[in-house]
Design a protein around this motif. Structure first.
Motif, PDB file in Angstrom:
ATOM      1  N   GLU A   1      17.754   6.216  28.841  1.00 32.41           N
ATOM      2  CA  GLU A   1      16.731   6.526  28.000  1.00 32.41           C
ATOM      3  C   GLU A   1      16.380   7.892  27.724  1.00 32.41           C
ATOM      4  OE1 GLU A   1      12.908   4.673  29.003  1.00 32.41           O
ATOM      5  OE2 GLU A   1      13.831   2.652  28.754  1.00 32.41           O
ATOM      6  N   ALA A   2      16.251   8.554  26.467  1.00 33.47           N
ATOM      7  CA  ALA A   2      16.023   9.586  25.967  1.00 33.47           C
ATOM      8  C   ALA A   2      14.576   9.719  25.263  1.00 33.47           C
ATOM      9  CB  ALA A   2      17.132  10.565  25.397  1.00 33.47           C
ATOM     10  N   ASN A   3      13.594  10.639  25.613  1.00 34.75           N
ATOM     11  CA  ASN A   3      12.463  10.397  24.893  1.00 34.75           C
ATOM     12  C   ASN A   3      11.646   9.078  24.897  1.00 34.75           C
ATOM     13  OD1 ASN A   3      12.468  13.304  24.414  1.00 34.75           O
ATOM     14  ND2 ASN A   3      13.874  13.048  22.756  1.00 34.75           N
ATOM     15  N   GLY A   4      12.040   8.432  25.991  1.00 37.23           N
ATOM     16  CA  GLY A   4      11.353   6.964  25.877  1.00 37.23           C
ATOM     17  C   GLY A   4      11.872   5.957  25.341  1.00 37.23           C
ATOM     18  N   LYS A   5      13.346   6.282  24.482  1.00 32.52           N
ATOM     19  CA  LYS A   5      13.729   5.216  23.761  1.00 32.52           C
ATOM     20  C   LYS A   5      15.132   5.055  24.321  1.00 32.52           C
ATOM     21  CE  LYS A   5      11.660   6.632  19.150  1.00 32.52           C
ATOM     22  NZ  LYS A   5      12.076   7.079  17.958  1.00 32.52           N
ATOM     23  N   PRO A   6      15.691   3.943  24.294  1.00 31.53           N
ATOM     24  CA  PRO A   6      17.043   3.693  24.866  1.00 31.53           C
ATOM     25  C   PRO A   6      18.208   4.287  23.963  1.00 31.53           C
ATOM     26  CG  PRO A   6      16.018   1.573  23.657  1.00 31.53           C
ATOM     27  CD  PRO A   6      14.990   2.662  23.857  1.00 31.53           C
ATOM     28  N   VAL A   7      19.204   4.972  24.365  1.00 30.10           N
ATOM     29  CA  VAL A   7      20.260   5.527  23.790  1.00 30.10           C
ATOM     30  C   VAL A   7      21.577   5.163  24.135  1.00 30.10           C
ATOM     31  CG1 VAL A   7      18.761   7.657  23.295  1.00 30.10           C
ATOM     32  CG2 VAL A   7      20.131   7.567  25.408  1.00 30.10           C
ATOM     33  N   GLY A   8      21.792   4.467  24.999  1.00 33.14           N
ATOM     34  CA  GLY A   8      23.009   3.863  25.620  1.00 33.14           C
ATOM     35  C   GLY A   8      23.074   3.247  26.906  1.00 33.14           C
ATOM     36  N   SER A   9      24.298   3.067  27.466  1.00 31.44           N
ATOM     37  CA  SER A   9      24.574   2.417  28.765  1.00 31.44           C
ATOM     38  C   SER A   9      25.276   3.500  29.403  1.00 31.44           C
ATOM     39  CB  SER A   9      25.128   1.217  28.532  1.00 31.44           C
ATOM     40  OG  SER A   9      25.492   0.730  29.976  1.00 31.44           O
ATOM     41  N   SER A  10      24.990   3.594  30.745  1.00 34.81           N
ATOM     42  CA  SER A  10      25.694   4.381  31.744  1.00 34.81           C
ATOM     43  C   SER A  10      26.925   3.851  32.027  1.00 34.81           C
ATOM     44  CB  SER A  10      24.981   4.809  33.002  1.00 34.81           C
ATOM     45  OG  SER A  10      24.829   3.462  33.610  1.00 34.81           O
ATOM     46  N   LEU A  11      27.252   2.611  31.867  1.00 38.17           N
ATOM     47  CA  LEU A  11      28.622   2.100  32.032  1.00 38.17           C
ATOM     48  C   LEU A  11      29.608   2.035  30.886  1.00 38.17           C
ATOM     49  CD1 LEU A  11      27.063  -1.399  33.688  1.00 38.17           C
ATOM     50  CD2 LEU A  11      27.847   0.613  34.798  1.00 38.17           C
TER      51      LEU A  11
END
Length: 88
Positions: free
Chosen positions: A51-61
């Motif tokens: 998450e960035a600024n409280g919004k999902p932006v991607g996956s660490s996988l």
């Protein structure tokens, strides 16, 4: 074949269809989802959302971190009969 036998066979087939639909379409997916929620599997099963600024932006996988542009290799492709190079 008599009509009563035909109706009985169709009724048995419909019951089998309904039972298998519930098992394969509902019970199995719910069971697998519950197994995935076991500690240690929870982060991977839910996508390891970043998450960035409280919004999902991607996956660490998903994806890789590159330290230099030399790791990025273009795949050859044809565009209008010639090699396509978007940087030119």
């Amino acid at each position: 074949m008599r009509i009563s036998n035909l109706v009985r066979q169709h009724w048995a087939a419909l019951r089998a269809l309904l039972v298998l639909t519930v098992i394969v379409g509902l019970a199995y997916p719910v069971f697998i989802w519950l197994v995935a929620q076991i500690p240690g599997l929870h982060d991977k099963a839910n996508g390891s959302i970043i998450e960035a600024n409280g919004k999902p932006v991607g996956s660490s996988l998903i994806g890789q971190s590159f330290t230099s542009a030399s790791r990025l290799i273009r795949a050859p492709s044809l565009f209008l009969g010639r090699m396509y190079r978007p940087s030119r």
